[in-house]
Design an enzyme around this catalytic site. Structure first.
Site, PDB file in Angstrom:
ATOM      1  N   LYS A  85       0.815  -1.213   0.000  1.00  0.00           N
ATOM      2  CA  LYS A  85       0.000   0.000   0.000  1.00  0.00           C
ATOM      3  C   LYS A  85       0.850   1.265   0.000  1.00  0.00           C
ATOM      4  CE  LYS A  85      -0.718   0.184   5.053  1.00  0.00           C
ATOM      5  NZ  LYS A  85      -0.065   1.465   5.280  1.00  0.00           N
ATOM      6  N   ASP A  86       2.144   1.165   0.342  1.00  0.00           N
ATOM      7  CA  ASP A  86       3.022   2.328   0.349  1.00  0.00           C
ATOM      8  C   ASP A  86       3.650   2.610  -1.007  1.00  0.00           C
ATOM      9  OD1 ASP A  86       2.594   2.689   3.083  1.00  0.00           O
ATOM     10  OD2 ASP A  86       4.339   1.481   3.651  1.00  0.00           O
ATOM     11  N   ARG A 133      -8.143   8.232   4.008  1.00  0.00           N
ATOM     12  CA  ARG A 133      -9.162   7.257   3.613  1.00  0.00           C
ATOM     13  C   ARG A 133      -9.999   6.829   4.807  1.00  0.00           C
ATOM     14  NH1 ARG A 133      -9.143   2.061   4.693  1.00  0.00           N
ATOM     15  NH2 ARG A 133      -6.985   2.216   5.366  1.00  0.00           N
ATOM     16  N   ARG A 134      -9.326   6.485   5.916  1.00  0.00           N
ATOM     17  CA  ARG A 134     -10.075   6.088   7.119  1.00  0.00           C
ATOM     18  C   ARG A 134     -10.862   7.267   7.677  1.00  0.00           C
ATOM     19  NH1 ARG A 134      -4.704   3.391   9.032  1.00  0.00           N
ATOM     20  NH2 ARG A 134      -4.892   1.288   8.167  1.00  0.00           N
ATOM     21  N   ARG A 151       0.126   9.886  14.053  1.00  0.00           N
ATOM     22  CA  ARG A 151       1.269   9.213  13.458  1.00  0.00           C
ATOM     23  C   ARG A 151       1.924   8.362  14.529  1.00  0.00           C
ATOM     24  NH1 ARG A 151       4.358  11.126   9.289  1.00  0.00           N
ATOM     25  NH2 ARG A 151       5.383   9.106   9.562  1.00  0.00           N
ATOM     26  N   GLY A 152       2.889   7.536  14.105  1.00  0.00           N
ATOM     27  CA  GLY A 152       3.616   6.691  15.045  1.00  0.00           C
ATOM     28  C   GLY A 152       3.501   5.232  14.681  1.00  0.00           C
ATOM     29  N   THR A 156       2.825   2.403  19.576  1.00  0.00           N
ATOM     30  CA  THR A 156       2.638   3.780  20.049  1.00  0.00           C
ATOM     31  C   THR A 156       1.205   4.225  19.857  1.00  0.00           C
ATOM     32  OG1 THR A 156       4.946   4.353  19.580  1.00  0.00           O
ATOM     33  CG2 THR A 156       3.376   6.171  19.735  1.00  0.00           C
ATOM     34  N   ARG A 157       0.609   3.871  18.733  1.00  0.00           N
ATOM     35  CA  ARG A 157      -0.782   4.261  18.485  1.00  0.00           C
ATOM     36  C   ARG A 157      -1.726   3.555  19.458  1.00  0.00           C
ATOM     37  NH1 ARG A 157      -1.631   5.152  11.979  1.00  0.00           N
ATOM     38  NH2 ARG A 157       0.493   5.791  11.499  1.00  0.00           N
ATOM     39  N   CYS A 244      -1.202   7.323  -2.507  1.00  0.00           N
ATOM     40  CA  CYS A 244      -1.700   6.551  -1.367  1.00  0.00           C
ATOM     41  C   CYS A 244      -2.244   7.432  -0.255  1.00  0.00           C
ATOM     42  CB  CYS A 244      -0.600   5.632  -0.829  1.00  0.00           C
ATOM     43  SG  CYS A 244       0.889   6.494  -0.286  1.00  0.00           S
TER      44      CYS A 244
END
Length: 330
Positions: A85-86, A133-134, A151-152, A156-157, A244
């Site tokens: 996906k990246d 997208r989310r 981010r992270g 961490t998230r 993306c």
């Protein structure tokens, strides 16, 4: 162990430094070791690892892969493993995705306090995500939520929920599975509720196009159904001329020679959304990958016609010259 034919040393596999990236790369390395090859991981730092600004601000397309591709082209490594996906849709000269191994779970997941689900989160709940997208789909489904940019790395998230900073976060289920963190998941979001990113859950194993020896060892790792599915998904992005970081989702499955494709596009702030669900038979197609790509491009073109053309990030990635003239009719 043996070295790769034509190479008098172990195979050098480039990977980002994150725990998830090294886990994914280790999986591919183990597949190659099982074939009798010696493999060493080479850690590479990418812009996406060092720049903590939101991906939509730094240009999400390619920020996690450019350094790996540079290392391939200058011969520092023999192959690289990416989260598919990246990857930008257009393949750079001199490199080839030699294998797309069997896909992990493509769904997104919710990690929420108190075992809550997307439906049971209270109005005003703080939900974190780093994905436009989310964000677009969350606001389309639950406009009463307080969606925040995040981010992270994965741990961490997740910690932002445990620490009370956020009420929930939305993450890719593939990463959760690969890191062994599924106990934190409070809901697996089905494609009917959250269409995943094109290529989500799949890996891309890239090498130099002229390295016949490495390509010969990578090609047996390729899963044809995964390759067809992600080809259709990424063709949607190609037709939309989107990267993306655009608020676009695409998810395809292949079963009994039938390709089914579900897509989403919509504004990050909520509002009108654009969705398509289409199918095509690959069983009798002379070239299944070309048929998959054609379906994806037709679907992306349909989304543009319906209004997705006006979304941020759509129409911003130039098409290669040989496709410019035909993109509206494919």
């Amino acid at each position: 162990m043996t070295t790769t034919p034509g190479i008098d040393r172990p195979l050098l596999l480039g990977t980002r430094r994150s725990e998830l990236a090294t886990t994914q790369s280790g999986h591919v390395a183990d597949m190659l070791r099982a074939r009798g090859l010696e493999v060493e991981l080479v850690l590479v730092t990418t812009e996406g690892d060092t720049n903590r600004a939101p991906l939509s601000r730094i240009g999400g397309t390619g920020v996690f892969v450019s350094a790996l591709r540079d290392a391939l082209l200058d011969g520092s490594i023999d192959l690289a493993v990416h989260s598919l996906k990246d990857l930008p849709v257009e393949q750079p000269a001199g490199l080839v995705v030699a294998a797309t191994p069997s896909r992990e779970d493509s769904r997104d997941v919710l990690v929420a306090r108190d075992g809550l689900t997307l439906e049971s989160l209270p109005a005003g709940a703080r939900v974190g995500t780093g994905s436009p997208r989310r964000e677009a789909q969350l606001r389309a489904t639950r406009p009463d939520l307080d969606v925040r940019e995040l981010r992270g790395n994965v741990p961490t998230r997740i910690a932002t929920v445990a620490d009370g900073e956020l009420d929930a976060v939305v993450l890719a289920g593939a990463g959760i599975r690969r890191l062994g963190l599924t106990d934190a998941v409070t809901q697996w979001l089905e494609p009917t509720d959250m269409v995943c990113a094109p290529g989500q859950g799949a890996l891309a194993v890239e090498c130099r196009a002229d390295d016949a020896a490495v390509r010969a060892h990578l090609e047996p790792l390729d899963d044809p159904d995964t390759r067809a599915a992600v080809t259709a998904e990424r063709a949607v992005l190609g037709a939309l001329e989107a990267g993306c970081s655009a608020p676009v989702g695409a998810f395809a499955t292949v079963a009994d020679g039938e390709l089914a494709l579900r897509t989403f596009a919509g504004p990050r702030e909520g509002g009108e959304t654009f969705r398509e669900e289409v199918t095509a038979s690959l069983a009798d197609a002379p070239d299944p990958l070309s048929a998959a790509e054609a379906l994806g491009r037709r679907t992306g073109t349909a989304l543009r016609t319906r209004g997705a053309d006006a979304l941020p990030g759509v129409g911003e990635v130039p098409q290669p010259a040989d496709r410019q003239s035909s993109k509206e009719t494919e």
